[in-house]
Design a protein around this motif. Structure first.
Motif, PDB file in Angstrom:
ATOM      1  N   ALA A   1      59.524  19.233  29.598  1.00 58.02           N
ATOM      2  CA  ALA A   1      58.584  18.382  30.331  1.00 58.02           C
ATOM      3  C   ALA A   1      57.187  19.004  30.327  1.00 58.02           C
ATOM      4  CB  ALA A   1      59.064  18.182  31.760  1.00 58.02           C
ATOM      5  N   ASN A   2      57.113  20.296  30.561  1.00 54.59           N
ATOM      6  CA  ASN A   2      55.798  20.940  30.647  1.00 54.59           C
ATOM      7  C   ASN A   2      55.115  21.045  29.286  1.00 54.59           C
ATOM      8  OD1 ASN A   2      55.532  21.343  33.434  1.00 54.59           O
ATOM      9  ND2 ASN A   2      56.956  23.051  33.356  1.00 54.59           N
ATOM     10  N   LEU A   3      55.900  21.372  28.261  1.00 50.33           N
ATOM     11  CA  LEU A   3      55.293  21.455  26.930  1.00 50.33           C
ATOM     12  C   LEU A   3      54.847  20.072  26.450  1.00 50.33           C
ATOM     13  CD1 LEU A   3      55.216  24.030  24.828  1.00 50.33           C
ATOM     14  CD2 LEU A   3      56.171  24.329  27.084  1.00 50.33           C
ATOM     15  N   ALA A   4      55.638  19.061  26.802  1.00 46.42           N
ATOM     16  CA  ALA A   4      55.253  17.697  26.414  1.00 46.42           C
ATOM     17  C   ALA A   4      53.982  17.268  27.152  1.00 46.42           C
ATOM     18  CB  ALA A   4      56.395  16.721  26.695  1.00 46.42           C
ATOM     19  N   MET A   5      53.852  17.676  28.406  1.00 46.19           N
ATOM     20  CA  MET A   5      52.612  17.374  29.144  1.00 46.19           C
ATOM     21  C   MET A   5      51.423  18.036  28.455  1.00 46.19           C
ATOM     22  SD  MET A   5      52.835  15.467  31.904  1.00 46.19           S
ATOM     23  CE  MET A   5      51.695  15.925  33.220  1.00 46.19           C
ATOM     24  N   HIS A   6      51.650  19.268  28.003  1.00 48.02           N
ATOM     25  CA  HIS A   6      50.546  20.018  27.402  1.00 48.02           C
ATOM     26  C   HIS A   6      50.130  19.437  26.054  1.00 48.02           C
ATOM     27  CE1 HIS A   6      48.526  23.455  25.399  1.00 48.02           C
ATOM     28  NE2 HIS A   6      48.105  23.703  26.625  1.00 48.02           N
ATOM     29  N   ASP A   7      51.108  18.975  25.281  1.00 50.25           N
ATOM     30  CA  ASP A   7      50.830  18.563  23.900  1.00 50.25           C
ATOM     31  C   ASP A   7      50.694  17.059  23.699  1.00 50.25           C
ATOM     32  OD1 ASP A   7      50.921  21.194  23.311  1.00 50.25           O
ATOM     33  OD2 ASP A   7      52.689  21.124  22.013  1.00 50.25           O
ATOM     34  N   CYS A   8      50.851  16.267  24.745  1.00 48.08           N
ATOM     35  CA  CYS A   8      50.863  14.808  24.565  1.00 48.08           C
ATOM     36  C   CYS A   8      49.478  14.303  24.130  1.00 48.08           C
ATOM     37  CB  CYS A   8      51.295  14.111  25.854  1.00 48.08           C
ATOM     38  SG  CYS A   8      50.141  14.308  27.215  1.00 48.08           S
ATOM     39  N   ASP A   9      49.466  13.079  23.563  1.00 48.18           N
ATOM     40  CA  ASP A   9      48.160  12.473  23.250  1.00 48.18           C
ATOM     41  C   ASP A   9      47.817  11.340  24.213  1.00 48.18           C
ATOM     42  OD1 ASP A   9      49.902  10.559  22.275  1.00 48.18           O
ATOM     43  OD2 ASP A   9      48.809  10.222  20.394  1.00 48.18           O
ATOM     44  N   VAL A  10      48.839  10.749  24.863  1.00 48.33           N
ATOM     45  CA  VAL A  10      48.563   9.758  25.903  1.00 48.33           C
ATOM     46  C   VAL A  10      49.446  10.068  27.105  1.00 48.33           C
ATOM     47  CG1 VAL A  10      48.690   7.325  26.570  1.00 48.33           C
ATOM     48  CG2 VAL A  10      47.863   7.941  24.290  1.00 48.33           C
ATOM     49  N   MET A  11      48.804  10.306  28.241  1.00 47.24           N
ATOM     50  CA  MET A  11      49.540  10.598  29.474  1.00 47.24           C
ATOM     51  C   MET A  11      49.396   9.397  30.401  1.00 47.24           C
ATOM     52  SD  MET A  11      48.743  13.548  32.270  1.00 47.24           S
ATOM     53  CE  MET A  11      48.994  14.874  31.106  1.00 47.24           C
ATOM     54  N   ILE A  12      50.554   8.889  30.852  1.00 49.63           N
ATOM     55  CA  ILE A  12      50.510   7.742  31.765  1.00 49.63           C
ATOM     56  C   ILE A  12      51.017   8.232  33.126  1.00 49.63           C
ATOM     57  CG2 ILE A  12      51.197   5.338  32.146  1.00 49.63           C
ATOM     58  CD1 ILE A  12      52.142   6.268  28.845  1.00 49.63           C
ATOM     59  N   ASN A  13      50.062   8.517  34.007  1.00 51.18           N
ATOM     60  CA  ASN A  13      50.390   9.002  35.349  1.00 51.18           C
ATOM     61  C   ASN A  13      50.579   7.798  36.255  1.00 51.18           C
ATOM     62  OD1 ASN A  13      50.232   9.729  38.045  1.00 51.18           O
ATOM     63  ND2 ASN A  13      48.641  11.259  37.758  1.00 51.18           N
ATOM     64  N   ILE A  14      51.801   7.652  36.771  1.00 51.02           N
ATOM     65  CA  ILE A  14      52.075   6.534  37.671  1.00 51.02           C
ATOM     66  C   ILE A  14      52.457   7.081  39.036  1.00 51.02           C
ATOM     67  CG2 ILE A  14      53.438   4.445  38.054  1.00 51.02           C
ATOM     68  CD1 ILE A  14      53.768   4.319  35.023  1.00 51.02           C
ATOM     69  N   GLY A  15      51.532   6.985  39.988  1.00 56.09           N
ATOM     70  CA  GLY A  15      51.833   7.363  41.364  1.00 56.09           C
ATOM     71  C   GLY A  15      52.007   8.850  41.592  1.00 56.09           C
ATOM     72  N   ALA A  16      51.303   9.667  40.829  1.00 58.59           N
ATOM     73  CA  ALA A  16      51.311  11.114  41.071  1.00 58.59           C
ATOM     74  C   ALA A  16      49.858  11.543  41.232  1.00 58.59           C
ATOM     75  CB  ALA A  16      51.970  11.855  39.929  1.00 58.59           C
ATOM     76  N   ARG A  17      49.611  12.759  41.740  1.00 58.27           N
ATOM     77  CA  ARG A  17      48.218  13.056  42.109  1.00 58.27           C
ATOM     78  C   ARG A  17      47.669  14.366  41.535  1.00 58.27           C
ATOM     79  NH1 ARG A  17      48.219  16.587  46.552  1.00 58.27           N
ATOM     80  NH2 ARG A  17      50.186  16.755  47.647  1.00 58.27           N
ATOM     81  N   PHE A  18      48.210  14.801  40.398  1.00 52.13           N
ATOM     82  CA  PHE A  18      47.705  16.007  39.731  1.00 52.13           C
ATOM     83  C   PHE A  18      47.607  17.177  40.709  1.00 52.13           C
ATOM     84  CE2 PHE A  18      45.782  12.600  37.030  1.00 52.13           C
ATOM     85  CZ  PHE A  18      46.340  12.962  35.815  1.00 52.13           C
ATOM     86  N   ASP A  19      48.682  17.381  41.443  1.00 48.82           N
ATOM     87  CA  ASP A  19      48.740  18.484  42.398  1.00 48.82           C
ATOM     88  C   ASP A  19      48.646  19.824  41.649  1.00 48.82           C
ATOM     89  OD1 ASP A  19      49.680  19.408  45.204  1.00 48.82           O
ATOM     90  OD2 ASP A  19      50.975  20.470  43.810  1.00 48.82           O
ATOM     91  N   ASP A  20      48.202  20.870  42.348  1.00 50.71           N
ATOM     92  CA  ASP A  20      48.047  22.161  41.643  1.00 50.71           C
ATOM     93  C   ASP A  20      49.380  22.746  41.184  1.00 50.71           C
ATOM     94  OD1 ASP A  20      48.988  24.046  43.851  1.00 50.71           O
ATOM     95  OD2 ASP A  20      47.352  23.009  44.865  1.00 50.71           O
ATOM     96  N   ARG A  21      50.503  22.344  41.830  1.00 48.74           N
ATOM     97  CA  ARG A  21      51.820  22.804  41.331  1.00 48.74           C
ATOM     98  C   ARG A  21      52.172  22.141  40.003  1.00 48.74           C
ATOM     99  NH1 ARG A  21      52.378  27.266  44.381  1.00 48.74           N
ATOM    100  NH2 ARG A  21      50.190  26.954  43.969  1.00 48.74           N
ATOM    101  N   ILE A  22      51.463  21.048  39.680  1.00 53.98           N
ATOM    102  CA  ILE A  22      51.731  20.313  38.441  1.00 53.98           C
ATOM    103  C   ILE A  22      50.775  20.760  37.352  1.00 53.98           C
ATOM    104  CG2 ILE A  22      51.616  18.019  37.375  1.00 53.98           C
ATOM    105  CD1 ILE A  22      53.957  18.485  39.400  1.00 53.98           C
TER     106      ILE A  22
END
Lengths: 589, 184
Positions: A269-290
């Motif tokens: 999950a974390n590597l995919a977040m780092h390497d993705c080209d399109v991120m679709i954030n639905i109802g999350a708030r980019f918290d510092d733990r994320i």
């Protein structure tokens, strides 16, 4: 149709008119008129807690597991101040809650009266909104407005502070439908901008390395939002990860599920977040733990952010397509627009991306070395999960805060929303036991388990007495390592293994403690006996304190040390935590 | 101070703002209800925003509406957050960033007490006239001037009064309104 009644009767009538069946509270001098009004009816059932903090967490558990607001009733002064932790917790995690606090009579306000405190002053920054009612004529409007504000838009806690003389005063009560919900300035935006949603879908249609990053907003938007998330994931074929607060919105048994992301999220999950080209954030708030290190967060992606709270957008991470709206409505629109443009998932175009994800998945970031001499905490949760799967009952999990919480998030799997109650934003130790009591009140026939640590659980231990009183068969599954495990882990990581006050000494005998409260106590330290002991816990018809003696110094991994980018995640095969931080630019791909 | 913690890379040490700060005037329309000012001011202190000036008064008695004019100094990113966070408050109707919108007038009023006699007294009066300051109180050895204008005009007047026997100053803070026929 107005009806004459006292302020205290209005409170009970308004609760009944708002459909509130259960409230959690504790009486006291200033609240007595409301308690007296409650005594003379039976629609609203009151659960007597042992500490007002317990009442707030019970209301949170109740709210999060039902989607309805949790309601708390406490007295003035210490009653209100004890509720502050739970109010803050509900604000951070967007939990709908109405907390009615009694206040000294208006004539005594400001005189440092007995059990007086400035409740609206103290709770101003830990509520979505609060009221001090100074006239009984305002009371019906304020009560109905409180429910409207708590449950609409981005949900949150609302405090209504009612002085004792207002509770005695007689006034005209009217029901909520009387045009009372039209608020002049409070109008949350629920429908997303269609052009922005179209732009988002266009971006998704071109994505080669997409990812859905979902959060608690999907749960808050109701069960249909979770259904729509599943549908959109199926239509697109994109991988899905979620924050701690969003677990259950997407089924863990689905092939597209990558596990939780963030500080203790999976490698894939974390590597995919780092390497993705399109991120679709639905109802999350980019918290510092994320996010970890912000300047290294997902550096090459275009980002779409759906959130009902405009202030969440561009607060931490700059996004390309902001969409302010209710997650469910936006998901419905995304599905409609996607369908109008294609009838195929992007299977072929994103096949290389899935290959990459499978390689990351094969690393097995949640693996741990099991033992037959000592119970490993992760294994204990896995066995608990397996045992609950055989149950015909609905299963609800609450947690305290710390290592056990993260292990529960990693190793207990959820296929439905509203089944996972945890203190995410505030990180409140002592949340889980009362939250489990609240969940059990709402779902009397369900199996409700608090996965706990021996340190956290002692913060609100007394609520086991509430569980016994109301015959609520909650199961407290304590992973006992005689440590504040997460503190100990951070001391290993950052402070040269100097364990300043992070061990639990003079622990109570949890078995005897359970028995003293009138519940059942079980202890298990032998891995071979764990399954039988778990079965005994589940089968017992009443509250159980289950003391699982686990490996003392197990680390919770994987872990992204705070301030590191996602691709500097620490994997479980790392032997010596203390040496990691010095190795700059460590890459683990 | 916490330099020894830097190598751990804790997120708490990484929020240094690199953007330049700007000074903006915000106009906030709110319900005039008890505690509203505490809500607004509490939001600024809780989230670490800086208030340069704050003016508040009821402007529509019938509808119980107040207008708050607040001057803040922040980075562009934080300015957007301040506006959105203000809009989140339940009794807040609208927030306008007048500086960002561009077309507005702003005024401040100051009462300035100056003590002096002889040559200084004549010079004080000449300067007050040039700044269109009104005398609202006079004794044989002092004046109180009322001066209205942009804050920098008031700053200049105060600077000029300083060597001439400035005693004390009180300022209302900024009031600002958009130009043209539209309401906010």
């Amino acid at each position: 149709m107005a009806e004459k009644m006292t302020g205290a009767e209005m409170v009970i009538q308004a609760l009944a008119d708002q459909g509130v069946e259960h409230i959690f509270g504790y009486p006291g001098g200033a609240a007595l008129p409301i308690y007296d009004a409650m005594f003379q009816q039976d629609f609203v059932k009151h659960i007597l807690v042992r500490h007002e903090q317990g009442a707030t967490h019970m209301a949170e558990g109740y709210a999060r597991s039902t989607g309805k607001p949790g309601v708390v009733l406490v007295t003035s002064g210490p009653g209100a101040t004890n509720a502050v932790t739970g109010l803050t917790d509900a604000l951070m995690d967007s939990i709908p809650m109405v907390c009615i606090t009694a206040q000294v009579p208006t004539t005594l306000i400001g005189t440092d009266g007995f059990q007086e405190c400035d409740t609206v002053g103290i709770t101003r920054s830990c509520t979505k909104h609060n009221y001090l009612v100074k006239s009984v004529a305002d009371l019906p409007r304020v009560l109905h407005e409180a429910f409207h504000i708590a449950t609409s838009g981005r949900p949150g806690p609302v405090v209504v502070d009612i002085p004792k003389d207002i509770q005695f005063a007689v006034g005209e009560y009217y029901k909520p439908e009387n045009g009372t919900l039209r608020h002049a300035s409070y109008r949350p935006q629920v429908d997303g901008d269609v052009r922005a949603i179209e732009a988002a879908v266009d971006l998704m249609l071109k994505a080669e390395r997409p990812i859905f990053y979902t959060g608690g907003g999907v749960i808050n938007a109701g069960p249909e939002a979770s259904e729509n998330l599943r549908e959109l994931a199926e239509l697109t074929g994109f991988p899905v990860t979620s924050t701690l607060m969003g677990l259950g919105a997407f089924p863990a048994s689905n092939r597209q599920w990558m596990g939780m992301l963030g500080m203790h999220g999976t490698y894939e999950a974390n590597l995919a977040m780092h390497d993705c080209d399109v991120m679709i954030n639905i109802g999350a708030r980019f918290d510092d733990r994320i996010t970890g290190r912000i300047d290294a967060f997902s550096p090459n992606s275009r980002k779409i952010h759906v959130d009902i709270d405009p202030s969440s957008i561009n607060k931490i991470i700059r996004v390309d397509i902001p969409i302010v709206g209710d997650c469910n409505r936006v998901l419905e629109e995304m599905i409609r627009i996607w369908r109008s443009k294609t009838n195929q998932p992007r299977t072929e175009a994103i096949a290389p991306w899935w290959n990459q994800i499978e390689k990351w998945r094969a690393v097995g970031s949640l693996n741990f070395k099991n033992s037959d001499a000592v119970i490993k905490p992760q294994w204990a949760i896995q066995r608990l999960y397996e045992a609950t799967r055989k149950q015909s009952k609905d299963v609800y999990i609450t947690t305290e805060v710390g290592q056990h919480q993260m292990w529960a998030a990693q190793h207990f799997h959820f296929d439905k929303p509203n089944r996972w109650m945890t203190s995410g934003g505030l990180g409140t130790m002592g949340y889980g036991l009362p939250a489990a009591v609240g969940v059990q009140v709402a779902h009397p026939d369900a199996l409700v388990i608090d996965i706990a640590g021996e340190a956290s659980v002692q913060m609100t231990m007394q609520e086991i007495s509430t569980a016994v009183q109301y015959r609520l068969p909650v199961k407290i599954f304590i992973l006992n390592n005689e440590r504040m495990g997460m503190v100990r882990q951070w001391q290993d990581l950052l402070h040269g293994s100097r364990y300043a006050h992070s061990y639990s000494e003079s622990l109570p005998d949890f078995v005897k403690l359970a028995e003293a409260y009138g519940g059942k106590g079980i202890r298990c330290e032998n891995p071979a006996e764990l399954d039988a002991a778990i079965a005994e816990m589940i089968d017992y018809d009443g509250p159980v304190l289950f003391d699982v003696i686990v490996e003392k110094d197990e680390n919770c991994l994987p872990m992204i040390p705070s301030g590191k980018p996602h691709n500097e995640i620490i994997l479980p095969d790392t032997a010596n935590l203390g040496s990691i931080i010095d190795e700059k630019g460590r890459q683990l791909v | 101070m916490n330099a020894h913690l830097q190598p751990t890379g804790s997120a708490y040490f990484l929020t240094q703002e690199t953007q330049q700060t700007e000074r903006h005037t915000l106009s906030v329309l709110v319900d005039n209800e008890p505690g509203i000012l505490a809500r607004v001011v509490g939001l600024f202190s809780a989230r670490g925003y800086n208030i340069e000036s704050l003016t508040v008064s009821e402007t529509e008695h019938g509808r119980r509406l107040s207008r708050i004019t607040v001057v803040v100094v922040a980075t562009p990113k934080t300015l957007v957050q301040i506006k959105l966070q203000l809009e989140r408050l339940v009794p807040v109707h609208r927030v306008h960033d007048l500086t960002a919108e561009g077309n507005y007038v702003e005024r401040e009023l100051a009462l300035i007490k100056v003590k002096g006699s002889g040559e200084h007294r004549a010079e004080t009066l000449r300067l007050a006239d040039a700044f269109r300051a009104h005398i609202v109180d006079a004794t044989v050895e002092s004046f109180v001037f009322e001066v209205t204008g942009k804050p920098d005009k008031i700053d200049s007047f105060i600077a000029l009064m300083s060597p001439l026997g400035l005693v004390e100053v009180v300022r209302t803070g900024l009031a600002a309104i958009g130009r043209g026929p539209e309401a906010m």
